[in-house]
Design a protein around this motif. Structure first.
Motif, mmCIF file in Angstrom:
data_model
loop_
_atom_site.group_PDB
_atom_site.id
_atom_site.type_symbol
_atom_site.label_atom_id
_atom_site.label_comp_id
_atom_site.label_asym_id
_atom_site.label_seq_id
_atom_site.Cartn_x
_atom_site.Cartn_y
_atom_site.Cartn_z
ATOM 1 N N PRO A 43 0.708 -1.226 0.140
ATOM 2 C CA PRO A 43 0.038 -0.012 0.035
ATOM 3 C C PRO A 43 0.880 1.383 -0.213
ATOM 4 C CG PRO A 43 0.349 -1.031 2.259
ATOM 5 C CD PRO A 43 0.768 -1.890 1.450
ATOM 6 N N GLY A 44 0.204 2.299 -0.479
ATOM 7 C CA GLY A 44 0.875 3.713 -0.203
ATOM 8 C C GLY A 44 0.688 3.907 1.509
ATOM 9 N N VAL A 45 1.519 5.042 1.876
ATOM 10 C CA VAL A 45 1.629 5.169 3.204
ATOM 11 C C VAL A 45 1.515 6.719 3.612
ATOM 12 C CG1 VAL A 45 3.946 5.381 3.179
ATOM 13 C CG2 VAL A 45 2.840 4.501 5.220
ATOM 14 N N ILE A 46 0.607 6.933 4.753
ATOM 15 C CA ILE A 46 0.769 8.457 5.239
ATOM 16 C C ILE A 46 1.257 8.463 6.399
ATOM 17 C CG2 ILE A 46 -1.365 10.020 5.934
ATOM 18 C CD1 ILE A 46 -3.150 7.833 4.126
ATOM 19 N N ILE A 47 2.005 9.366 6.605
ATOM 20 C CA ILE A 47 2.984 9.424 7.852
ATOM 21 C C ILE A 47 2.251 10.783 8.535
ATOM 22 C CG2 ILE A 47 5.285 10.045 8.924
ATOM 23 C CD1 ILE A 47 6.462 9.181 6.264
ATOM 24 N N MET A 48 1.852 10.639 9.728
ATOM 25 C CA MET A 48 0.912 11.452 10.603
ATOM 26 C C MET A 48 1.866 11.919 11.905
ATOM 27 S SD MET A 48 -2.607 9.869 9.909
ATOM 28 C CE MET A 48 -3.335 11.306 10.942
ATOM 29 N N ALA A 49 1.691 13.154 12.210
ATOM 30 C CA ALA A 49 1.983 13.578 13.479
ATOM 31 C C ALA A 49 1.154 14.670 13.830
ATOM 32 C CB ALA A 49 3.536 13.656 13.842
ATOM 33 N N HIS A 50 1.237 14.952 15.285
ATOM 34 C CA HIS A 50 0.283 16.128 15.791
ATOM 35 C C HIS A 50 0.751 17.499 15.722
ATOM 36 C CE1 HIS A 50 -3.608 16.924 17.492
ATOM 37 N NE2 HIS A 50 -3.719 15.797 17.783
ATOM 38 N N GLY A 51 -0.099 18.403 16.152
ATOM 39 C CA GLY A 51 0.382 19.948 16.056
ATOM 40 C C GLY A 51 0.987 20.201 17.725
ATOM 41 N N LEU A 52 0.704 21.443 17.906
ATOM 42 C CA LEU A 52 1.763 21.952 19.228
ATOM 43 C C LEU A 52 1.216 21.362 20.573
ATOM 44 C CD1 LEU A 52 3.355 24.260 20.370
ATOM 45 C CD2 LEU A 52 1.483 25.581 20.918
ATOM 46 N N ALA A 53 2.152 20.556 21.142
ATOM 47 C CA ALA A 53 1.990 19.931 22.400
ATOM 48 C C ALA A 53 0.750 18.990 22.371
ATOM 49 C CB ALA A 53 1.595 21.266 23.346
ATOM 50 N N CYS A 54 0.722 18.180 21.395
ATOM 51 C CA CYS A 54 -0.192 16.990 21.574
ATOM 52 C C CYS A 54 0.251 15.598 21.370
ATOM 53 C CB CYS A 54 -1.308 17.237 20.365
ATOM 54 S SG CYS A 54 -2.546 18.640 20.806
ATOM 55 N N LEU A 55 -0.274 14.625 21.770
ATOM 56 C CA LEU A 55 -0.050 13.184 21.760
ATOM 57 C C LEU A 55 -0.740 12.951 20.544
ATOM 58 C CD1 LEU A 55 -0.455 11.866 24.939
ATOM 59 C CD2 LEU A 55 1.677 13.013 24.267
ATOM 60 N N ARG A 56 -0.273 11.672 19.720
ATOM 61 C CA ARG A 56 -1.027 11.040 18.880
ATOM 62 C C ARG A 56 -2.299 10.354 19.216
ATOM 63 N NH1 ARG A 56 2.798 6.875 20.514
ATOM 64 N NH2 ARG A 56 2.229 4.591 20.174
ATOM 65 N N GLN A 57 -2.649 10.264 20.262
ATOM 66 C CA GLN A 57 -3.754 9.655 20.734
ATOM 67 C C GLN A 57 -5.079 10.689 20.737
ATOM 68 O OE1 GLN A 57 -1.098 9.090 22.459
ATOM 69 N NE2 GLN A 57 -0.869 6.745 22.061
ATOM 70 N N PHE A 58 -4.510 11.965 20.734
ATOM 71 C CA PHE A 58 -5.680 13.174 20.595
ATOM 72 C C PHE A 58 -6.145 13.439 19.413
ATOM 73 C CE2 PHE A 58 -3.160 15.486 24.480
ATOM 74 C CZ PHE A 58 -3.238 14.552 25.135
ATOM 75 N N LYS A 59 -7.238 12.512 18.973
ATOM 76 C CA LYS A 59 -7.953 12.503 17.958
ATOM 77 C C LYS A 59 -7.444 12.398 16.639
ATOM 78 C CE LYS A 59 -11.974 13.904 19.668
ATOM 79 N NZ LYS A 59 -13.428 13.289 19.757
ATOM 80 N N LEU A 60 -6.190 12.011 16.599
ATOM 81 C CA LEU A 60 -5.461 11.451 15.081
ATOM 82 C C LEU A 60 -5.731 10.074 14.918
ATOM 83 C CD1 LEU A 60 -2.194 13.207 14.597
ATOM 84 C CD2 LEU A 60 -4.452 14.088 14.549
ATOM 85 N N VAL A 61 -6.035 9.319 15.907
ATOM 86 C CA VAL A 61 -6.329 7.903 15.588
ATOM 87 C C VAL A 61 -7.408 7.702 14.629
ATOM 88 C CG1 VAL A 61 -7.199 5.711 16.740
ATOM 89 C CG2 VAL A 61 -5.181 7.036 17.613
ATOM 90 N N GLN A 62 -8.519 8.406 15.010
ATOM 91 C CA GLN A 62 -9.899 8.406 14.382
ATOM 92 C C GLN A 62 -9.372 8.650 12.750
ATOM 93 O OE1 GLN A 62 -12.564 11.415 15.269
ATOM 94 N NE2 GLN A 62 -11.015 13.307 15.119
ATOM 95 N N PHE A 63 -8.493 9.612 12.443
ATOM 96 C CA PHE A 63 -8.288 9.947 11.223
ATOM 97 C C PHE A 63 -7.334 8.745 10.419
ATOM 98 C CE2 PHE A 63 -8.467 14.403 12.281
ATOM 99 C CZ PHE A 63 -9.376 15.002 11.038
ATOM 100 N N ALA A 64 -6.466 8.206 11.346
ATOM 101 C CA ALA A 64 -5.476 6.911 10.863
ATOM 102 C C ALA A 64 -6.393 5.677 10.520
ATOM 103 C CB ALA A 64 -4.634 6.474 11.902
ATOM 104 N N GLN A 65 -7.518 5.500 11.434
ATOM 105 C CA GLN A 65 -8.415 4.283 11.223
ATOM 106 C C GLN A 65 -9.052 4.516 9.907
ATOM 107 O OE1 GLN A 65 -10.519 4.739 14.737
ATOM 108 N NE2 GLN A 65 -9.418 3.321 15.892
ATOM 109 N N ARG A 66 -9.518 5.523 9.429
ATOM 110 C CA ARG A 66 -10.408 5.665 8.199
ATOM 111 C C ARG A 66 -9.475 5.537 6.914
ATOM 112 N NH1 ARG A 66 -15.169 8.318 10.171
ATOM 113 N NH2 ARG A 66 -16.129 8.366 7.838
ATOM 114 N N PHE A 67 -8.130 6.220 7.263
ATOM 115 C CA PHE A 67 -7.339 5.828 6.097
ATOM 116 C C PHE A 67 -7.051 4.355 5.903
ATOM 117 C CE2 PHE A 67 -5.576 10.302 7.164
ATOM 118 C CZ PHE A 67 -6.448 10.829 6.676
ATOM 119 N N ALA A 68 -6.637 3.823 7.009
ATOM 120 C CA ALA A 68 -6.345 2.176 6.868
ATOM 121 C C ALA A 68 -7.640 1.605 6.390
ATOM 122 C CB ALA A 68 -6.049 1.668 8.226
ATOM 123 N N HIS A 69 -8.754 1.736 6.892
ATOM 124 C CA HIS A 69 -9.913 1.289 6.274
ATOM 125 C C HIS A 69 -10.150 1.341 4.871
ATOM 126 C CE1 HIS A 69 -12.126 -0.566 9.439
ATOM 127 N NE2 HIS A 69 -12.306 0.283 10.285
#
Length: 298
Positions: free
Chosen positions: A31-57
């Protein structure tokens, strides 16, 4: 809808180890791959998982990582925001992903939001090994965003930032500032920021809400805008018309600088709305269309 696995990933970056989650669709060979990380002072679990899940689906691999000093990654002091180190972490993750045999290295997409959207635009201006960029509410000009800062508070913020910067040189404990606050001096004292951060936090993960003040200077001086004309890959750029952190005029100017590569959208929303409800759904649909166009549908 593709089934997928999520595997832990640990990648050396300088003296530190970057922790990531590797979302891998089961039925897609490379597959193609999307590399993701958050904005200022945030963890990856702060609402980015929902995007990652949709991309993986949808059949895309995703590498979602925490910067050094944050979350599952190593480094001290904890919760330090170093723009230079975070950009270096992006370059490290890009290099690592490009060497993985399980993905198609000709289909790498960088994904950022707010400050990290500034980072991915910066990386895209210097790197030819990426296929496309997704930038949501990008922080593209610290000098312009600083004009949103309440003028009476600015000298105090600059003073504590300077004290922390000088103290760090001689090994003193960091002087910190709240990222957001309802009453106190903080990094982001603009309308809706306190409620916005509260809306993306995840109670299962520690977040002090404060970061070393030294980064204040660097944020003001950080201007990815100056490099945008060098970008030569497709960029999905989504801006918020009611953004209290990033002036809309700056987003429009940035998109003009990226033209003809920019697929530019501006929506009647605030900075944090894109994480929630109808705006999240709209953003996901537009992103999946963009990904389908530029790296296929998994």
């Amino acid at each position: 809808m593709h089934a997928y696995t999520v595997e832990p990933l640990y990648v050396k970056s300088g003296q530190e180890v970057i922790a990531a989650d590797f979302y891998r669709p089961k039925s897609v060979q490379k597959p193609g791959v999307i590399i993701m990380a958050h904005g200022l002072a945030c963890l990856r679990q702060f609402k980015l998982v929902q995007f990652a899940q949709r991309f993986a689906h949808a059949g895309h691999a995703v590498v979602l990582f925490d910067y050094r000093y944050w979350g599952g990654s190593t480094g001290r002091p904890r919760e330090l925001v170093s723009l230079q180190a975070q950009l270096e972490d992006w370059r490290t993750m890009l290099m690592h992903v490009a060497q993985r045999k399980s993905i198609d290295s000709r289909k790498i997409v960088l994904w950022g939001i707010s400050l990290s959207a500034g980072y991915v635009l910066d990386i895209a201006s210097e790197n030819k090994n990426i296929q496309a960029v997704i930038a949501l509410n990008p922080f593209v000009d610290g000098a312009e965003s600083a004009k949103q800062y309440p003028l009476p508070l600015l000298p105090k913020a600059l003073k504590i930032s300077s004290q922390d910067y000088m103290g760090a040189k001689v090994g003193m404990q960091p002087k910190s500032l709240p990222v957001v606050s309802e009453q106190e001096l903080c990094f982001v004292p603009v309308a809706g920021a306190y409620e916005g951060y509260q809306s993306i936090l995840h109670s299962d993960y520690y977040w002090s809400g404060e970061i070393p003040a030294r980064v204040f200077f660097n944020l003001i001086r950080y201007r990815p805008m100056q490099n945008l004309r060098r970008i030569a890959v497709p960029v999905l750029y989504i801006a918020s018309k009611q953004d209290s952190l990033i002036p809309l005029e700056i987003s429009r100017e940035a998109a003009t600088n990226i033209a003809p590569y920019a697929d530019y959208h501006e929506w009647e929303m605030r900075h944090f709305d894109i994480y929630h409800g109808k705006w999240f759904e709209k953003a996901v649909a537009v992103q999946l269309d963009f990904l389908n166009q530029h790296i296929g549908d998994g």
